[in-house]
Scaffold this motif. Structure first.
Motif, PDB file in Angstrom:
ATOM      1  N   LYS A   1       0.837  -1.214   0.000  1.00  0.00           N
ATOM      2  CA  LYS A   1       0.000   0.000   0.000  1.00  0.00           C
ATOM      3  C   LYS A   1       0.868   1.260   0.000  1.00  0.00           C
ATOM      4  O   LYS A   1       0.560   2.246  -0.676  1.00  0.00           O
ATOM      5  N   GLY A   2       1.980   1.215   0.732  1.00  0.00           N
ATOM      6  CA  GLY A   2       2.865   2.389   0.807  1.00  0.00           C
ATOM      7  C   GLY A   2       3.397   2.767  -0.565  1.00  0.00           C
ATOM      8  O   GLY A   2       3.373   3.940  -0.960  1.00  0.00           O
ATOM      9  N   ALA A   3       3.841   1.770  -1.298  1.00  0.00           N
ATOM     10  CA  ALA A   3       4.392   2.031  -2.637  1.00  0.00           C
ATOM     11  C   ALA A   3       3.302   2.551  -3.573  1.00  0.00           C
ATOM     12  O   ALA A   3       3.539   3.467  -4.366  1.00  0.00           O
ATOM     13  N   LEU A   4       2.101   1.980  -3.467  1.00  0.00           N
ATOM     14  CA  LEU A   4       0.997   2.463  -4.311  1.00  0.00           C
ATOM     15  C   LEU A   4       0.683   3.918  -3.997  1.00  0.00           C
ATOM     16  O   LEU A   4       0.536   4.752  -4.888  1.00  0.00           O
ATOM     17  N   ASN A   5       0.590   4.242  -2.702  1.00  0.00           N
ATOM     18  CA  ASN A   5       0.277   5.623  -2.315  1.00  0.00           C
ATOM     19  C   ASN A   5       1.376   6.591  -2.744  1.00  0.00           C
ATOM     20  O   ASN A   5       1.094   7.721  -3.149  1.00  0.00           O
ATOM     21  N   CYS A   6       2.627   6.156  -2.656  1.00  0.00           N
ATOM     22  CA  CYS A   6       3.738   7.020  -3.051  1.00  0.00           C
ATOM     23  C   CYS A   6       3.631   7.342  -4.538  1.00  0.00           C
ATOM     24  O   CYS A   6       3.759   8.501  -4.958  1.00  0.00           O
ATOM     25  N   LYS A   7       3.348   6.334  -5.334  1.00  0.00           N
ATOM     26  CA  LYS A   7       3.239   6.516  -6.787  1.00  0.00           C
ATOM     27  C   LYS A   7       2.013   7.383  -7.122  1.00  0.00           C
ATOM     28  O   LYS A   7       2.093   8.314  -7.932  1.00  0.00           O
ATOM     29  N   ILE A   8       0.879   7.085  -6.465  1.00  0.00           N
ATOM     30  CA  ILE A   8      -0.352   7.843  -6.729  1.00  0.00           C
ATOM     31  C   ILE A   8      -0.149   9.314  -6.361  1.00  0.00           C
ATOM     32  O   ILE A   8      -0.447  10.222  -7.142  1.00  0.00           O
ATOM     33  N   SER A   9       0.395   9.555  -5.176  1.00  0.00           N
ATOM     34  CA  SER A   9       0.591  10.934  -4.729  1.00  0.00           C
ATOM     35  C   SER A   9       1.592  11.660  -5.629  1.00  0.00           C
ATOM     36  O   SER A   9       1.401  12.836  -5.954  1.00  0.00           O
ATOM     37  N   SER A  10       2.633  10.966  -6.043  1.00  0.00           N
ATOM     38  CA  SER A  10       3.630  11.581  -6.935  1.00  0.00           C
ATOM     39  C   SER A  10       2.965  12.029  -8.231  1.00  0.00           C
ATOM     40  O   SER A  10       3.176  13.156  -8.696  1.00  0.00           O
TER      41      SER A  10
END
Ligand code: TMP
Length: 240
Positions: A48-57
């Motif tokens: 989830k952390g990696a997904l959120n990082c990519k989405i937010s970026s």
């Protein structure tokens, strides 16, 4: 960009923040933890952390292209974002297009009702008080900002962000139901959009099926949390 990760500055519910070798930059490490209802409910979703990082970026980059200033600098690894160092204004700015969540509970407005105009609310960022809803005068008394003009500015930027994101997600068959923004002051005292913009901090419904594709899947035990976040990223990355 080469930056050295230094000591941990802060650990929140969704991210750890680290100082770097450059005092004007910090590293945000997105966590797999999920929390809701002021952390009374806790969970963990691998990836989830990696997904959120990519989405937010992707969302910060989109906003920058539309002239909205954000703290985003660069995505350095799967769950690592380089940001400008900002002093966070202790106000959660919530923007609502459709009634759901705490708005329906507090005011009895029907779930799913389209609001006659976009509603912008301020919540005081204080976990020990469970982030209460506040008005402009409360924000001034609590010293969250120096003047009412700053509050007007936050509302203006929040509405602009809403217009940009609403249109963007609409073209991807997603309804932007509501979301939360945080703002911070950099060294030059400029106000930037900060923190994160992810399915943890936004509500997205599929335009056709009205399926919830955000943290409500965790809040309401609907299952398939990670699949929903993956779906949001997939639609963001669609080239139309
Ligand atoms: P609410 O309906 O629970 O007040 O939430 C409104 C929006 O703000 C929703 O998209 C979730 C987001 N939000 C956060 O990101 N953090 C919070 O602490 C709260 C209360 C809401």
């Amino acid at each position: 960009m080469q930056v050295e990760k230094k000591e941990k500055l802060y650990e929140g519910k969704g991210k750890k923040l680290y100082k770097t070798s450059d005092e004007n930059l910090l590293l945000a490490e997105f966590k797999d933890d999920l929390t809701a209802f002021n952390a009374q409910k806790r969970g963990n979703e691998e990836g989830k952390g990696a997904l959120n990082c990519k989405i937010s970026s992707e969302i910060f980059k989109l906003l920058e292209t539309k002239g909205i200033r954000t703290h985003y600098k660069e995505t350095l690894a799967d769950n690592l974002m380089l940001c400008q160092f900002v002093e966070i204004i202790p106000i959660e700015v919530v923007v609502r297009n459709i009634a759901t969540g705490s708005l329906t509970k507090r005011l009895g407005i029907k779930e799913g009702e389209k609001l006659p105009f976009t509603l912008v609310e301020f919540y005081y960022k204080d976990d020990s008080l469970s982030d209460p809803l506040i008005n402009d005068e409360h924000a001034l008394i609590l010293n969250c900002v120096k003047s009412v003009e700053v509050l007007e500015y936050l509302r203006k930027i929040a509405r602009e962000v809403n217009e940009i994101l609403r249109e963007f997600f609409d073209s991807r068959d997603l309804m932007l139901v509501d979301f939360k923004l945080e703002f911070g002051l950099n060294k030059e005292k400029e106000i930037l959009v900060a923190d994160e913009i992810t399915p943890d901090s936004c509500r997205f419904w599929d335009k056709n099926t009205k399926e919830k594709l955000d943290k409500d899947r965790f809040r309401e035990d609907l299952g398939n949390v990670k699949m929903a976040y993956e779906e949001i990223l997939k639609r963001i990355l669609l080239s139309l």
